[in-house]
Scaffold this motif. Structure first.
Motif, short mmCIF file in Angstrom:
data_model
loop_
_atom_site.label_atom_id
_atom_site.label_comp_id
_atom_site.label_asym_id
_atom_site.label_seq_id
_atom_site.Cartn_x
_atom_site.Cartn_y
_atom_site.Cartn_z
N LYS A 1 0.34 9.38 7.20
CA LYS A 1 1.39 10.41 7.16
C LYS A 1 2.70 9.89 7.77
O LYS A 1 2.72 8.86 8.42
CB LYS A 1 0.91 11.66 7.90
N HIS B 1 0.84 -1.21 0.00
CA HIS B 1 0.00 0.00 0.00
C HIS B 1 0.87 1.25 0.00
O HIS B 1 1.95 1.27 0.58
CB HIS B 1 -0.87 0.05 1.26
N GLY C 1 -0.10 4.06 1.54
CA GLY C 1 -0.22 4.78 2.83
C GLY C 1 -0.10 3.88 4.04
O GLY C 1 -0.71 4.15 5.07
N ARG C 2 0.70 2.80 3.93
CA ARG C 2 0.86 1.89 5.06
C ARG C 2 1.40 2.66 6.26
O ARG C 2 2.45 3.32 6.14
CB ARG C 2 1.86 0.80 4.66
N PRO C 3 0.72 2.62 7.40
CA PRO C 3 1.19 3.46 8.52
C PRO C 3 2.57 3.09 9.03
O PRO C 3 2.93 1.90 9.09
CB PRO C 3 0.15 3.19 9.61
N1 T4K Z 1 -4.50 18.20 2.96
C1 T4K Z 1 -3.85 17.28 2.26
C2 T4K Z 1 -2.92 17.73 1.17
C3 T4K Z 1 -4.02 15.92 2.54
O1 T4K Z 1 -3.38 14.98 1.80
C4 T4K Z 1 -4.90 15.54 3.57
C5 T4K Z 1 -5.10 14.13 3.87
C6 T4K Z 1 -5.55 16.55 4.29
C7 T4K Z 1 -5.34 17.88 3.96
C8 T4K Z 1 -6.48 16.23 5.41
O2 T4K Z 1 -5.80 15.64 6.49
P1 T4K Z 1 -6.67 14.83 7.61
O3 T4K Z 1 -7.91 15.61 7.87
O4 T4K Z 1 -6.93 13.47 7.04
O5 T4K Z 1 -5.74 14.80 8.79
C9 T4K Z 1 -5.83 9.29 2.64
C10 T4K Z 1 -6.06 9.88 4.00
O6 T4K Z 1 -7.32 9.48 4.54
C11 T4K Z 1 -5.93 11.37 4.04
O7 T4K Z 1 -5.75 11.73 5.39
C12 T4K Z 1 -4.73 11.83 3.25
N2 T4K Z 1 -4.63 13.24 3.14
C13 T4K Z 1 -4.78 11.24 1.85
C14 T4K Z 1 -3.58 11.65 1.04
O8 T4K Z 1 -4.76 9.84 1.95
P2 T4K Z 1 -7.34 8.12 0.89
O9 T4K Z 1 -8.72 8.39 0.41
O10 T4K Z 1 -6.27 7.96 -0.11
O11 T4K Z 1 -7.33 6.94 1.95
P3 T4K Z 1 -7.35 5.35 1.74
O12 T4K Z 1 -8.30 4.80 2.74
O13 T4K Z 1 -7.56 5.03 0.31
O14 T4K Z 1 -5.90 4.92 2.22
C15 T4K Z 1 -4.75 5.26 1.48
C16 T4K Z 1 -3.82 4.08 1.41
O15 T4K Z 1 -3.31 3.81 2.69
C17 T4K Z 1 -4.45 2.79 0.93
O16 T4K Z 1 -3.51 2.14 0.09
C18 T4K Z 1 -4.66 1.97 2.20
C19 T4K Z 1 -3.54 2.45 3.09
N3 T4K Z 1 -3.88 2.44 4.51
C20 T4K Z 1 -4.70 3.41 4.99
C21 T4K Z 1 -5.01 3.44 6.32
C22 T4K Z 1 -5.95 4.51 6.87
C23 T4K Z 1 -3.33 1.47 5.33
O17 T4K Z 1 -2.59 0.60 4.86
N4 T4K Z 1 -3.63 1.52 6.67
C24 T4K Z 1 -4.44 2.47 7.21
O18 T4K Z 1 -4.66 2.48 8.45
O19 T4K Z 1 -6.97 9.34 1.86
#
Ligand code: T4K
Length: 394
Positions: A200, A22, A24-26
């Motif tokens: 992040k 992934h 965004g792997r934490p």
């Molecule tokens: N401004 C910018 C420029 C940002 O990039 C963001 C957030 C914000 C503001 C707002 O910050 P916050 O309000 O969130 O603090 C993800 C995040 O949810 C988002 O926080 C982040 N940017 C954005 C770049 O990435 P998605 O829609 O891509 O999330 P998702 O669920 O598809 O996950 C991304 C990847 O990470 C996937 O490959 C799965 C992997 N993952 C994700 C999580 C949550 C994991 O492996 N484990 C996990 O626990 O938005």
């Protein structure tokens, strides 16, 4: 390691990785320290509202950022909303369309009007030229974004904001650990907003922080974060609930403890990607200065003329190998509701980036071996583009 085109998963070979890689792997630091700190909060029965962990997290973050005021929030989106409100912004806010949709939503949620600007083709961030082109009589603030931890010419934007008498906020969600001329990137403008979301470089599960040199602004933000309370039964104005919990702060503290290690891994991975893509036709790793950037976002730009494949075809090749590359931030804020029906001028650099950029897995879950394999997959795909395209039907 795959060495022949026929071994590519898209052409019938087994996927390179049994488990998905992934983007965004934490990054997870000292698990025992996190669990111990959460246990302490439970023992003390103090779980939120200016608890000991929160105060310690803010103190440590401030130390990390050279003494800037830091107000932790439950996420960066609410941090952005609060800071725009605390600065009294009205009317239009100029921001790049090339960003995560949260940047635009934070503006619109405050009933302000997002006005999308193009980005500098070199930095892929909105610089002073692009921002100036979108300033009009209704402009109430500038909102720069340090996209992927890249630097958005913060000094140039500060000069522009000063000249026009506008507040300047930075979405620094990606920018912890990034500096410019020795100063933390999050510290430019009136305020910067960091994200501590799970994806992040350092996370607090969910979280954010407003960072500013202005003590009075920090105070206003802290008050707004807690319903407008300044004392037990004294409310000084409108507020919301954007507090960070003790559990989140505990995770945040452990992440800060490991930040140097996380940064070292990201920077090492970035160099490994640079080596892996060296000489691969049509693949350009977006340049970063590893001494100044956190390197937490590894992004390539695909030139279909040279690679023989476009970005989307290459992504399908990678996904078939279980490399879950992402098209961040396709299709762009200006092309999604509720913004897409508003007139926007041509944003050529934004659109070019949205069509060509691909983000790749990095962080502590990825090592040099995997990166070398990803490099070879891409090298094979662009060496046999006609076969790949035939299989994909494109
Ligand atoms: N401004 C910018 C420029 C940002 O990039 C963001 C957030 C914000 C503001 C707002 O910050 P916050 O309000 O969130 O603090 C993800 C995040 O949810 C988002 O926080 C982040 N940017 C954005 C770049 O990435 P998605 O829609 O891509 O999330 P998702 O669920 O598809 O996950 C991304 C990847 O990470 C996937 O490959 C799965 C992997 N993952 C994700 C999580 C949550 C994991 O492996 N484990 C996990 O626990 O938005």
């Amino acid at each position: 390691m795959k060495t022949a085109a026929a071994e590519l998963a898209i052409l019938g070979g087994p996927p390179s990785f049994a488990e998905p890689l992934h983007v965004g792997r934490p990054n997870v630091g000292d698990r025992e320290a996190v669990l111990r700190a959460i246990g302490e909060a439970m023992d003390e029965r103090w779980l939120s509202n200016n608890g000991a962990k929160l105060l310690e997290f803010e103190r440590r973050l401030s130390e990390q950022l050279g003494g800037l005021h830091c107000v932790a929030t439950c996420n960066a989106t609410l941090g952005l909303q609060i800071v725009l409100r605390a600065l009294g912004v009205e009317g239009e806010v100029v921001l790049p369309a090339l960003t995560f949709v949260a940047t635009a939503h934070a503006v619109a949620w405050e009933r302000l009007t997002p006005v999308f600007a193009d980005v500098d083709p070199g930095t892929l961030c909105m610089g002073p030229t692009e921002a100036a082109a979108r300033i009009g009589p209704e402009t109430g603030a500038l909102l720069g974004v340090h996209l992927w931890g890249r630097s958005a010419d913060p000094q140039g934007l500060e000069r522009l904001a000063d000249e026009r008498g506008l507040p300047l906020v930075f979405d620094a969600a990606h920018a912890l650990g990034c500096t410019r001329e020795g100063r933390p990137l999050a510290g430019f403008g009136d305020a910067g907003v960091l994200s501590f979301h799970a994806t992040k470089v350092a996370n607090s599960f969910e979280g954010g922080a407003v960072v500013t040199a202005d003590a009075e602004l920090a105070e206003r933000v802290a008050t707004m974060r807690n319903f407008g309370f300044v004392d037990e039964d004294e409310i000084v104005g409108l507020g919301t609930n954007a507090k960070m919990s003790e559990a989140a702060a505990a995770m945040g503290l452990a992440s800060l403890d490991s930040l140097d290690e996380f940064l070292a891994v990201s920077r090492r991975n970035y160099r490994a990607y640079a080596e892996a893509f060296d000489g691969v036709a049509g693949i350009r790793l977006l340049p970063l200065e590893p001494e100044q950037a956190n390197c937490h976002h590894v992004t390539i730009a695909v030139d279909p003329e040279l690679a023989g494949l476009d970005r989307d075809a290459l992504r399908r090749v990678l996904v078939a190998e279980n490399v879950l590359a992402r098209r961040y931030f396709y299709p762009g804020c200006h092309r999604v509701p509720p913004y897409r029906d508003r007139p926007v001028p041509a944003l050529p650099a934004t659109d070019a980036a949205l069509e060509s950029c691909l983000s790749l897995p990095t962080g502590t879950a990825v090592g040099s071996e995997e990166i070398a394999q990803i490099g070879e997959i891409v090298r094979l795909a662009v060496s046999f583009p006609a076969e790949v395209r035939r299989h994909l039907g494109v």
